[in-house]
Design a protein around this motif. Sequence first.
Motif, PDB file in Angstrom:
ATOM      1  N   ILE A  30      -4.707   5.851  11.775  1.00 11.99           N
ATOM      2  CA  ILE A  30      -3.803   5.756  10.776  1.00 11.99           C
ATOM      3  C   ILE A  30      -3.322   3.337  11.636  1.00 11.99           C
ATOM      4  N   GLY A  31      -3.818   3.074  12.822  1.00 16.15           N
ATOM      5  CA  GLY A  31      -3.705   2.244  13.359  1.00 16.15           C
ATOM      6  C   GLY A  31      -4.774   1.009  13.022  1.00 16.15           C
ATOM      7  N   ARG A  32      -5.993   2.181  11.651  1.00 14.12           N
ATOM      8  CA  ARG A  32      -7.042   1.234  11.434  1.00 14.12           C
ATOM      9  C   ARG A  32      -6.609   0.851  10.437  1.00 14.12           C
ATOM     10  N   VAL A  33      -6.131   1.599   9.209  1.00 12.71           N
ATOM     11  CA  VAL A  33      -5.542   2.188   8.085  1.00 12.71           C
ATOM     12  C   VAL A  33      -4.532   0.352   7.870  1.00 12.71           C
ATOM     13  N   VAL A  34      -3.474   0.823   8.913  1.00 16.25           N
ATOM     14  CA  VAL A  34      -2.010  -0.397   8.962  1.00 16.25           C
ATOM     15  C   VAL A  34      -3.145  -1.688   9.351  1.00 16.25           C
ATOM     16  N   GLU A  35      -4.047  -2.268   9.130  1.00 18.06           N
ATOM     17  CA  GLU A  35      -5.003  -3.031   9.841  1.00 18.06           C
ATOM     18  C   GLU A  35      -5.305  -3.302   8.540  1.00 18.06           C
ATOM     19  N   ASP A  36      -5.892  -2.749   8.583  1.00 21.80           N
ATOM     20  CA  ASP A  36      -6.602  -3.008   7.021  1.00 21.80           C
ATOM     21  C   ASP A  36      -5.977  -3.472   5.829  1.00 21.80           C
ATOM     22  N   VAL A  37      -4.420  -2.917   5.756  1.00 21.03           N
ATOM     23  CA  VAL A  37      -4.239  -3.080   4.644  1.00 21.03           C
ATOM     24  C   VAL A  37      -2.799  -3.097   4.930  1.00 21.03           C
ATOM     25  N   LYS A  38      -2.483  -4.657   5.752  1.00 20.84           N
ATOM     26  CA  LYS A  38      -1.169  -5.259   6.451  1.00 20.84           C
ATOM     27  C   LYS A  38      -0.746  -6.541   4.738  1.00 20.84           C
ATOM     28  N   LYS A 124      -7.155   4.932   2.792  1.00 20.32           N
ATOM     29  CA  LYS A 124      -7.073   3.454   1.845  1.00 20.32           C
ATOM     30  C   LYS A 124      -7.537   3.358   0.170  1.00 20.32           C
ATOM     31  N   GLU A 125      -8.608   4.462   0.130  1.00 20.79           N
ATOM     32  CA  GLU A 125      -8.090   4.461  -1.520  1.00 20.79           C
ATOM     33  C   GLU A 125      -7.524   4.717  -2.355  1.00 20.79           C
TER      34      GLU A 125
END
Length: 132
Positions: A30-38, A124-125
Amino acid sequence: MASTTTPPQPTGPYKLITVNTAPDRARRLIGRVVEDVKEQYTILHVANVATNMDISSSSAIEEVQAAVEENQPDVLFTASMWTPEESGRIIAIAKGVIPGLKTFSLPQGLQVDKGPDAVVEYIKENLPSLLG
């Protein structure tokens, strides 16, 4: 005179609860997702419910219900370790507390079959249709 436009602000914040028996992995992914979609979304991972594998047990039901009541999330994700039936049960419990809760279930086996990168990409998709 050149016009200046303000870049669009991310939507949210969205409070997220995950239901995953591997809480460290849930936090990392989730940390990766949060960073990628910030740039598009502000997502706050407020809790992970690391319930036992028997989602029909009263303790697991209470754990999900208590986490939703306490954190009042906007979104709940179920991990790919859960069968569709188990994910459905988790979602039913959560929506019993917050009827309009947005929910998202990862396909069973995604993490095991395709790895963490596939999980991050799949989330993300699907975020635009979930949060849009």
